[in-house]
Design an enzyme around this catalytic site. Structure first.
Site, mmCIF file in Angstrom:
data_model
loop_
_atom_site.group_PDB
_atom_site.id
_atom_site.type_symbol
_atom_site.label_atom_id
_atom_site.label_comp_id
_atom_site.label_asym_id
_atom_site.label_seq_id
_atom_site.Cartn_x
_atom_site.Cartn_y
_atom_site.Cartn_z
ATOM 1 N N HIS A 270 32.213 30.960 -22.777
ATOM 2 C CA HIS A 270 32.728 32.082 -21.991
ATOM 3 C C HIS A 270 32.830 33.272 -22.934
ATOM 4 O O HIS A 270 33.477 33.176 -23.984
ATOM 5 C CB HIS A 270 34.144 31.798 -21.461
ATOM 6 N N TYR B 144 39.044 54.122 -1.169
ATOM 7 C CA TYR B 144 38.835 55.466 -1.687
ATOM 8 C C TYR B 144 37.593 56.104 -1.069
ATOM 9 O O TYR B 144 37.619 57.254 -0.628
ATOM 10 C CB TYR B 144 38.702 55.447 -3.213
ATOM 11 N N HIS C 171 29.528 24.703 -23.041
ATOM 12 C CA HIS C 171 29.309 26.037 -22.477
ATOM 13 C C HIS C 171 30.159 27.065 -23.217
ATOM 14 O O HIS C 171 31.063 26.716 -23.960
ATOM 15 C CB HIS C 171 29.582 26.078 -20.973
#
Length: 132
Positions: free
Chosen positions: A61, A125, A59
């Protein structure tokens, strides 16, 4: 911190992608150098900034920053398709032993986003009344 500017926006958009080769075969270690070079070439060409890249045997990333005009689905589609084509061009004899039905990457992928502030900070916020 980490914000970027364009003519009409200020942004800090960082995406973490994870995906696998077809059938999750552990084939990437043998082609890691050319695959990394391919990732870097594609990202340079399209204006994506690689923040971190790790290629495992089964795999990948890829953590990158891109302008707001590029959607995550567009980014992953672009990177996966161009790197797949490049790997087949460079390593056809090796890949055809494992990927007998063509293709290179699985269709699926995982994505997470990151910025300079947390989800909780944004929610606080927005909920504040003084900016209404």
């Amino acid at each position: 911190m980490g914000e970027k500017r364009s003519n009409h926006s200020v942004y800090n958009i960082n995406d973490h992608f994870v995906w696998c080769p077809k059938y999750r075969h552990a084939i990437l270690e043998q082609i890691e150098d050319s695959l990394e070079a391919s990732f870097r070439d594609v990202c340079d060409e399209y204006g994506y900034k690689i923040l971190s890249l790790h290629i495992s045997p089964d795999h990948v990333h890829l953590f990158l920053s891109a302008r707001p005009k590029h959607s995550p689905s567009e980014i992953v589609r672009t990177v996966k398709s161009i790197t797949a084509r490049g790997m087949w061009e460079q390593h056809e004899a090796y890949l055809e032993r494992y990927l007998w039905s063509g293709g290179f990457w699985e269709r699926s992928y995982c994505i997470g986003t990151a910025g300079a502030v947390s989800t909780e900070t944004i929610e606080r916020y927005i909920e504040r009344t003084e900016h209404v």
